[in-house]
Motif scaffolding. Structure first.
Motif, PDB file in Angstrom:
ATOM      1  N   VAL A 125     -27.944  -5.344 -11.298  1.00 44.37           N
ATOM      2  CA  VAL A 125     -27.748  -4.364 -12.458  1.00 44.37           C
ATOM      3  C   VAL A 125     -26.748  -3.421 -12.132  1.00 44.37           C
ATOM      4  N   GLU A 126     -27.238  -2.642 -10.726  1.00 47.26           N
ATOM      5  CA  GLU A 126     -26.632  -1.566 -10.614  1.00 47.26           C
ATOM      6  C   GLU A 126     -24.875  -1.682 -10.388  1.00 47.26           C
ATOM      7  N   GLY A 127     -24.757  -3.112  -9.920  1.00 46.58           N
ATOM      8  CA  GLY A 127     -23.270  -3.330  -9.514  1.00 46.58           C
ATOM      9  C   GLY A 127     -22.715  -3.773 -11.052  1.00 46.58           C
ATOM     10  N   ALA A 128     -23.378  -4.353 -11.955  1.00 51.39           N
ATOM     11  CA  ALA A 128     -22.682  -4.488 -13.217  1.00 51.39           C
ATOM     12  C   ALA A 128     -22.468  -3.200 -13.834  1.00 51.39           C
ATOM     13  N   ILE A 129     -23.438  -2.302 -13.890  1.00 47.49           N
ATOM     14  CA  ILE A 129     -23.318  -1.024 -14.619  1.00 47.49           C
ATOM     15  C   ILE A 129     -21.812  -0.097 -13.794  1.00 47.49           C
ATOM     16  N   GLN A 130     -21.989  -0.202 -12.685  1.00 51.24           N
ATOM     17  CA  GLN A 130     -20.814   0.533 -11.856  1.00 51.24           C
ATOM     18  C   GLN A 130     -19.545  -0.154 -12.127  1.00 51.24           C
TER      19      GLN A 130
END
Length: 683
Positions: A638-643
């Motif tokens: 999720v953090e990777g997709a947001i960034q």
């Protein structure tokens, strides 16, 4: 003396002595034809009036008389008498020599092995009662006779409390059962209980036998009610360090506040008690139960014309399985039959949820379904009020799945409009009938419970809890979830309800199949689900409107981008790949081969085979992780997709391309993972 009159004989049974008096009446030792019996005399005015008027009392007593087991007292006769003023119902049972377990507890302390042996016998007895669809409802030491020094037992008074009008007891300050052994749900609703209430009571007895104390200390009725509903007993292992950790954990499970949390099956309980009835057993790691399918898997939901591509993929790479629907197979089963030869897991959704909406009558293929109530109208719960109608429906639904040699069978299920939908009880009864049919037909396959509803109508977590308690009381072999909602919006309440549903169902340690859901499913896997099914390049959300749509027809296929956790149309992917940051989304699977040519990527077969390849790889990686690892993987994704979304939008502002929903996914899964289920209703 009965009602102020001396009575020495009750319809041929000579009264020898009074054995005792309790909530439900007075019990006498009686004699007839040279044989001793115990006779319980119950005032007719405390019987459930509705049950008396409907003749249910006779049916219930006949059912009680049919039970035969070494650990259960045998009911042998019943009838009526009157003393001229008061009418009485009497029930005659075998006379059992021995002392009550209550008296035994008062005079001696049992070893752990003795306690396990005795409670093993209690569970064997109540299982025989449950097999006849009867709940004891008042299991306590005074209702158990220890018949000899070998700790053999007989259970008394089972099923009688169901015949009693609860108001006649509560008005005199009496509870339905003794508080120390009463399950919390009996305080909430005396009628809405199942076998797990008896499991709680037997767990409380085991706690007392080992510790010498009742699980909860209570001095008055008000305190008792509060503690039963809210206070957790001190674990046996902390009270008595020498107690095997497995026994302490078992008791902890049995004394959970919510029925669905008491996830130990009869076989689990008896196996463990058998193990520790021997005094020389050492402690071992905690009790664990595995799912029917312990792996994390992706099962493509084969829709319309993608079946051939799925078969081709299976021939070159292999799939774990697939889900088809009944109308589709009735139209053509050629590709399905090829997969049957591959020995993969196959599920046939009977699509009974569509039959409750009139739109199905416009679709010719649906009219071929052999279990239709009518080809001209939608079905309603009233169509299944007759038990034979329900049995026929269940039989035909299972027979169709058996015809196609499905690996896992689905019980008939319907879409729930709200938490009071009449389909709730129909589907519950259908599942129970399904298990009976499988047994009678000698079909040794798991039967899964289908759950489908509008998430917006179940935003109250208490509704979810009620649903889970009902569904899990059927003891399903697994669950098939098809939840309607928008799972790419920022409505956190919808995600919250779905997440709690999965976390609660996961307590049963059975397989949970998530049908038609997007990558929010990866968070649900971290909470306990273990199989995801979705359409390929489409159908990553399920909505009620699909059931109401008169004409079929697929949507444009979209391309799955793992690093962005979603499906995207070609225009958006063109924009994404035109940025430097977007180059990170280029897929190097066996089909995309690192191409950035979206015309090639969106070619029909590529969309499908790429989707299966990436999801299979994703699930395999998750299968290798422990629960904490699954959670960390989801949060990292999720953090990777947001960034990545932020970086792409910084280079090129793309319409309808955001990350707010991902932040909600993260926040909801984190909150639910940390929450205690007993506190969920306070949200």
């Amino acid at each position: 003396m009965i009602g102020g009159f001396v009575m020495n004989d009750i319809n041929g049974y000579s009264i020898i002595r009074t054995l005792g008096a309790g909530n439900f009446g007075t019990t006498y030792e009686v004699e007839k034809n040279g044989m001793s019996f115990a006779l319980k005399l119950i005032r007719e005015n405390i019987l459930d009036k509705e049950a008396v008027n409907s003749k249910r009392v006779e049916r219930e007593i006949n059912l009680l008389k049919s039970i035969t087991h070494n650990s259960v007292v045998k009911y042998v006769d019943d009838g009526f008498i009157s003393d001229g003023i008061q009418k009485y119902r009497y029930i005659v049972m075998e006379y059992v020599e021995g002392e009550t377990l209550e008296a035994l507890i008062d005079r001696k302390t049992l070893s752990v092995s003795e306690a396990c042996f005795l409670v093993r016998n209690i569970y064997s007895g109540i299982q025989a009662i449950h097999d006849s669809n009867i709940i004891h409802r008042d299991l306590k030491p005074s209702n158990i006779i220890v018949t000899n020094d070998s700790l053999e037992i007989k259970i008394l008074d089972f099923g009688i409390s169901k015949l009693i009008d609860a108001s006649t007891l509560t008005t005199t300050g009496q509870g339905m059962g003794t508080f120390a052994y009463m399950a919390p749900e009996q305080l909430r609703s005396a009628k809405d209980i199942d076998f797990r209430a008896d499991y709680y009571s037997a767990g409380a007895i085991l706690y007392e036998l080992i510790s010498g104390e009742k699980p909860l200390k209570m001095n008055n009725q008000l305190e008792a009610i509060n503690k039963i509903l809210n206070e957790r007993p001190e674990p046996l292992a902390s009270k008595i360090p020498s107690v095997p950790i497995e026994i302490s954990e078992l008791v902890d499970i049995l004394l959970k506040k919510q029925p669905f949390e008491r996830n130990a099956s009869f076989d689990d309980i008896v196996l463990l008690l058998e193990k520790y009835k021997k005094p020389d057993v050492r402690t071992t790691p905690k009790i664990t139960k595995i799912y029917f399918n312990p792996n994390i898997e992706f099962l493509p939901m084969v829709i319309q014309n993608d079946a051939k591509a799925v078969v081709e993929y299976n021939n070159s790479h292999s799939i774990n399985g697939a889900i088809f629907n009944a109308p589709q197979l009735l139209h053509s089963d050629k590709n399905y039959q090829e997969l049957v030869q591959s020995n993969v897991r196959l599920i046939v959704d009977p699509y009974t949820q569509t039959l409750g909406y009139s739109a199905f009558t416009t679709k010719p293929t649906y009219k071929k379904i052999p279990y239709l109530v009518s080809a001209l109208r939608k079905e309603t719960p009233k169509d299944f009020l007759n038990n034979s109608s329900l049995q026929q429906r269940v039989k035909k639904v299972i027979d169709l799945q058996e015809h196609y040699n499905a690996t896992i069978l689905l019980s008939p299920y319907h879409f729930l409009e709200d938490n009071r939908d009449e389909w709730l009880n129909v589907d519950y009864n259908a599942y129970k009938e399904g298990k009976s049919y499988l047994k009678s037909a000698g079909i040794n396959k798991p039967l899964y419970y289908g759950i489908s509803f509008e998430i917006g109508e179940f935003e109250d977590i208490n509704y979810i809890k009620e649903l889970v308690n009902l569904v899990t009381s059927a003891n399903p072999d697994g669950y098939y979830l098809q939840i309607s909602g928008n799972f790419d919006t920022t409505n956190s309440n919808h995600y919250l309800s779905y997440a709690y549903l999965v976390k609660m169902l996961a307590e049963s340690k059975k397989e949970i199949i998530l049908s038609r859901v997007n990558d929010f499913s990866l968070g649900l896997i971290a909470l306990g689900a273990n199989t995801v099914s979705a359409g390929l390049g489409q159908s990553d959300n399920f909505k009620k409107e699909y059931l109401e749509r008169e004409q079929g027809g697929g949507t444009t296929r979209r391309y799955y981008v793992e690093k962005l956790m979603g499906l995207f149309n070609q225009n958006i992917l063109d924009d994404v790949l035109s940025t430097n940051a977007g180059k990170n989304c280029i897929c190097r699977c066996d089909f995309c081969l690192g191409s950035s040519n979206t015309n090639q990527l969106y070619e029909f077969n590529n969309v499908i085979k790429h989707h299966v390849f990436v999801k299979n790889k994703q699930m395999l990686e998750l299968s290798l992780l422990q629960p904490a690892g699954k959670m960390n993987k989801f949060l990292s994704n999720v953090e990777g997709a947001i960034q990545l979304t932020k970086e792409i939008n910084k280079e090129k502002r793309i319409k309808n391309f955001g990350h707010s929903h991902l932040e909600v996914w993260r926040d909801v899964i984190l909150e639910v993972s940390k929450s205690k289920l007993s506190e969920a209703s306070h949200m």
